[in-house]
Design an enzyme around this catalytic site. Structure first.
Site, mmCIF file in Angstrom:
data_model
loop_
_atom_site.group_PDB
_atom_site.id
_atom_site.type_symbol
_atom_site.label_atom_id
_atom_site.label_comp_id
_atom_site.label_asym_id
_atom_site.label_seq_id
_atom_site.Cartn_x
_atom_site.Cartn_y
_atom_site.Cartn_z
ATOM 1 N N GLU A 53 0.820 -1.205 0.000
ATOM 2 C CA GLU A 53 0.000 0.000 0.000
ATOM 3 C C GLU A 53 0.858 1.262 0.000
ATOM 4 O OE1 GLU A 53 -2.125 -2.970 2.818
ATOM 5 O OE2 GLU A 53 -0.113 -2.589 2.014
ATOM 6 N N LEU A 209 23.210 -29.051 -0.493
ATOM 7 C CA LEU A 209 21.881 -28.470 -0.251
ATOM 8 C C LEU A 209 21.888 -26.952 -0.395
ATOM 9 C CD1 LEU A 209 20.624 -30.609 2.780
ATOM 10 C CD2 LEU A 209 20.414 -31.062 0.326
ATOM 11 N N THR A 292 12.758 -40.908 4.890
ATOM 12 C CA THR A 292 12.434 -39.557 5.369
ATOM 13 C C THR A 292 11.149 -39.045 4.736
ATOM 14 O OG1 THR A 292 14.758 -39.017 5.774
ATOM 15 C CG2 THR A 292 13.243 -37.170 5.499
ATOM 16 N N LEU A 293 11.045 -39.181 3.425
ATOM 17 C CA LEU A 293 9.839 -38.733 2.724
ATOM 18 C C LEU A 293 8.600 -39.467 3.236
ATOM 19 C CD1 LEU A 293 11.398 -38.623 -0.832
ATOM 20 C CD2 LEU A 293 10.350 -36.650 0.291
#
Length: 328
Positions: A53, A209, A292-293
């Site tokens: 805004e 990663l 893990t998944l």
């Protein structure tokens, strides 16, 4: 004559320009319209800086200043009504004497959550709510998940062969995707708050990663190492970006690496997500192995899954892909 929906679509177009730069704030766009003509527009560009805004109103040319108090302000998310890193946008709207505000959807953040709307209405501003509301919420699905579910938004990602294997039997790497797909994944890494792997992936693949093939920020690295078995020579411990190591034994800060102790007698994954929520981690890209998944899937801690399927590749045996359970 353009409709409220037309102007809200422009707000959404503008809002998307803030992708990757405003988290943990939401992406928001705003336009100011006088008699069917846009005389100002803006979006939230960077976390901690001016909201949509403010940027919209500051974009109005001097010759159009006299029109502001005769115009309609469109904004994709409810204007804030609290003092955070910037002053309340609801106050600015009242200060500029804008008579009408059209809002895409209500803000779920507890410091706002209807207070901005209430302040405007109490001051006599005409407020129209829920214009393209579903689209506005979808754009900020990470933000809404974080505040409504009190946990990060979770995106699962894996690649599989045509017959649903994600790895070779001997744990050697199976190259399923190509450079184009890798670039897309790195783009995702630049947009998500954190990236998550388990112990086996960290040890066998030794991933960094990091976001190397796309511009933008680096995700926080999250890794499970319950018994502190991972060697400090892994790329995960190079201290080039923030890294959380969830384990049963140690709570210590070591530069950019934080060892976070988890209680053995309580659900492991639930504790991790609670810690991430407390630390303001709004979204997690899970790139771990099948175990893990599957733990995220079985615990129903996931929101989206991105599965790359190589229809031209099949192997006889190996590691099966996770079994996705969709709760209708």
């Amino acid at each position: 004559m353009k409709s409220h929906e037309d102007y809200m679509r422009r707000c959404l177009q503008l809002a998307k320009l803030g992708w990757g730069n405003v988290a943990p704030n939401p992406m928001v766009g705003s336009v100011l319209v006088y008699e069917g003509r846009i005389i100002g527009e803006g979006f939230h560009q960077h976390y901690g800086q001016a909201h949509a805004e403010v940027n919209c109103l500051e974009s109005v040319k001097a010759e159009h200043y006299p029109l502001i108090d005769k115009s309609t302000l469109y904004v994709s998310l409810e204007p804030c009504a609290h003092f955070g890193k910037t002053p309340p946008c609801a106050n600015l709207i009242l200060e500029k004497k804008i008579p009408k505000v059209v809002i895409g959807c209500r803000d779920p953040f507890k410091e706002v959550d209807g207070r901005g709307i209430e302040k405007l209405v109490s001051a006599g501003v005409e407020v129209i709510l829920d214009i393209l509301g579903d689209e506005c919420k979808a754009l900020n699905k990470r933000f809404f998940t974080f505040h409504n579910k009190k946990r990060p938004f979770i995106l699962l990602k894996w690649a599989e062969t045509a017959n649903h294997f994600i790895g070779n039997k001997d744990s050697s790497r199976l190259l399923i995707t190509d450079e184009t797909t890798n670039r897309l994944v790195h783009k995702w890494r630049s947009k998500e708050s954190a990236i998550f792997v388990g112990t086996t992936t960290a040890l066998v693949d030794n991933p960094s990663l990091s976001n190397r093939f796309w511009s933008g920020s680096q995700p926080i690295r999250l890794v499970i190492d319950k018994e502190l078995e991972l060697p400090n020579t892994l790329e995960l411990f190079n201290k080039t970006q923030a890294t959380f190591v969830f384990n049963y034994h140690l709570h210590r800060e070591d530069g950019n690496v934080s060892f976070i102790k988890i209680r053995k007698n309580e659900p492991f994954l639930e504790q991790i997500l609670q810690i991430c929520y407390q630390r303001g981690i709004q979204s997690i890209l899970v790139e771990g192995g099948c175990k893990t998944l599957q733990s995220f899937i079985d615990s129903n801690f996931w929101d989206e899954a991105a599965i790359f399927s190589h229809q031209g590749m099949m192997i006889k045996e190996g590691t099966h892909s996770p079994q996705l359970i969709i709760d209708n």
